[in-house]
Design a protein around this motif. Structure first.
Motif, short mmCIF file in Angstrom:
data_model
loop_
_atom_site.label_atom_id
_atom_site.label_comp_id
_atom_site.label_asym_id
_atom_site.label_seq_id
_atom_site.Cartn_x
_atom_site.Cartn_y
_atom_site.Cartn_z
N GLY A 218 -4.59 0.14 10.55
CA GLY A 218 -5.45 1.07 9.82
C GLY A 218 -4.77 1.72 8.63
N LEU A 219 -3.80 1.03 8.04
CA LEU A 219 -3.02 1.57 6.93
C LEU A 219 -3.18 0.73 5.67
CD1 LEU A 219 0.30 2.23 8.91
CD2 LEU A 219 -1.44 3.94 8.29
N LYS A 220 -2.89 1.34 4.52
CA LYS A 220 -2.79 0.64 3.27
C LYS A 220 -1.30 0.43 2.97
CE LYS A 220 -7.06 2.48 1.29
NZ LYS A 220 -7.66 3.19 0.13
N VAL A 221 -1.02 -0.40 1.96
CA VAL A 221 0.37 -0.64 1.59
C VAL A 221 0.57 -0.48 0.09
CG1 VAL A 221 0.91 -2.15 3.52
CG2 VAL A 221 -0.03 -3.13 1.44
N GLN A 222 1.73 0.02 -0.28
CA GLN A 222 2.17 0.06 -1.67
C GLN A 222 3.44 -0.77 -1.75
OE1 GLN A 222 3.96 3.65 -3.38
NE2 GLN A 222 2.68 3.37 -5.19
N ILE A 223 3.39 -1.86 -2.49
CA ILE A 223 4.54 -2.74 -2.63
C ILE A 223 5.38 -2.29 -3.82
CG2 ILE A 223 5.33 -5.11 -2.96
CD1 ILE A 223 3.81 -4.66 -0.34
N LYS A 224 6.67 -2.09 -3.59
CA LYS A 224 7.59 -1.74 -4.67
C LYS A 224 8.62 -2.86 -4.81
CE LYS A 224 7.23 3.31 -4.75
NZ LYS A 224 6.85 3.37 -6.17
N ILE A 225 8.58 -3.57 -5.92
CA ILE A 225 9.55 -4.63 -6.17
C ILE A 225 10.87 -3.98 -6.56
CG2 ILE A 225 10.10 -6.65 -7.58
CD1 ILE A 225 7.78 -7.07 -5.64
N ALA A 226 11.95 -4.39 -5.88
CA ALA A 226 13.25 -3.75 -6.07
C ALA A 226 14.36 -4.78 -5.97
CB ALA A 226 13.45 -2.66 -5.02
#
Length: 310
Positions: A100-108
């Motif tokens: 039940g969550l969203k995701v924020q992808i951070k390219i690192a």
């Protein structure tokens, strides 16, 4: 340790054919900075009984911040800077959907991801990160995949096989900084020295893109990478490289990597339950079929180190 379905090594020809379909929209090793936010939607839906396992602090936030280094086909960053994809990115999105969550992808950069988890800058990380003893001492893995390494060399290379661990003595090997492949290359260098053979020179680079450029530019003789990554690069470069199997290389468990805090043990169990749900209903297999020739799925998710030993 679970083994790759079908064979110990990935079926390389199948991967080349599979990932070629997405090559026109992907930049192999583009920018290593930036971020992208996307809803955790698609094939999976929230499962209330599993979502109830998520710690309150994470459930209230509603979005997981996920670090990932560009590493096709596990993490593919489009040339136009759009939303990243790849089999490990999509795995995470589907796991988050069940929770039940969203995701924020951070390219690192890869070598900063574990430190970022320890500092609390990210909730989790992904991108075919190998669960080594050194890493499980500081972060927690929830496995969903199994990987092995291979060697990438130019098509005209004199390196045609590496049946033994000292067969690469006298060559220059490249790998990503801080990676298990870099550690493997360093270990091989030590074995050549012990055997009294010509030295191996190990060169490390900040990103896989730089590794590939060093190889194409003739600055190194070979690159050590995951088998799926090698096959992906081969599919994008029109016979510029070839793959050399490493039959003695270890096989690694990979999965979602969690930073350690007071909620880690509870959250790891929620991620484990979500992963098992997606293994059982076939969703994770569908993702691997699309991006990784169907290879690498394990039978059951595992928390590393084992729950209670954090």
């Amino acid at each position: 340790m679970k083994r790759l379905r079908g064979s110990r090594l990935v079926r390389f020809g199948a991967i080349v054919g599979s990932v070629a379909l997405i090559g026109s929209t992907a930049a192999c090793g583009s920018s290593t900075t930036g971020s992208s936010t996307a809803a955790a939607d698609g094939g999976s839906q929230k499962v209330d009984s599993i979502a109830a396992m998520v710690p309150k602090s994470i459930a209230e936030k509603g979005t997981l911040t996920i670090a990932a280094a560009t590493y096709p086909p596990a993490v593919i960053e489009p040339a136009n800077g759009g939303t990243p994809t790849g089999w490990d990115i999509e795995n995470v999105r589907q796991i988050a959907a069940v929770l039940g969550l969203k995701v924020q992808i951070k390219i690192a950069p890869f070598d900063g991801i574990i430190a970022g988890l320890q500092a609390g800058r990210y909730d989790a990380a992904t991108g075919e990160i190998y669960a080594t003893d050194e890493r499980t001492a500081t972060v927690t893995f929830v496995t969903n995949h199994s990987s092995s390494d291979a060697l990438m060399v130019p098509t005209g290379s004199k390196i045609t096989s590496a049946a033994g661990e000292t067969d690469l003595c006298g060559h220059t090997l490249a790998a990503s900084l801080g990676s298990a492949e870099a550690a493997l290359a360093t270990e091989l260098a030590g074995k050549c020295k012990t055997a009294g053979k010509s030295a191996i020179t190990v060169k490390t680079f900040k990103s896989q893109a730089e590794v590939n450029l060093a190889l194409s530019g003739g600055r190194v003789d070979a690159a050590v990478s995951s088998a799926s990554q090698v096959a992906y690069v081969m599919s994008q470069t029109k016979n510029q490289f070839k793959l050399v199997e490493l039959p003695w290389a270890p096989q690694y468990k990979t999965g979602m990597v969690l930073g350690r805090n007071s909620d880690t043990e509870k959250f790891a169990k929620a991620v484990q339950a979500a992963t098992d749900h997606l293994i059982e209903n076939g969703e994770l297999q569908k993702i691997l079929d699309e991006f990784n020739a169907g290879q690498g799925l394990i039978d059951k998710a595992e928390i590393l180190p084992s729950t209670g030993s954090n």
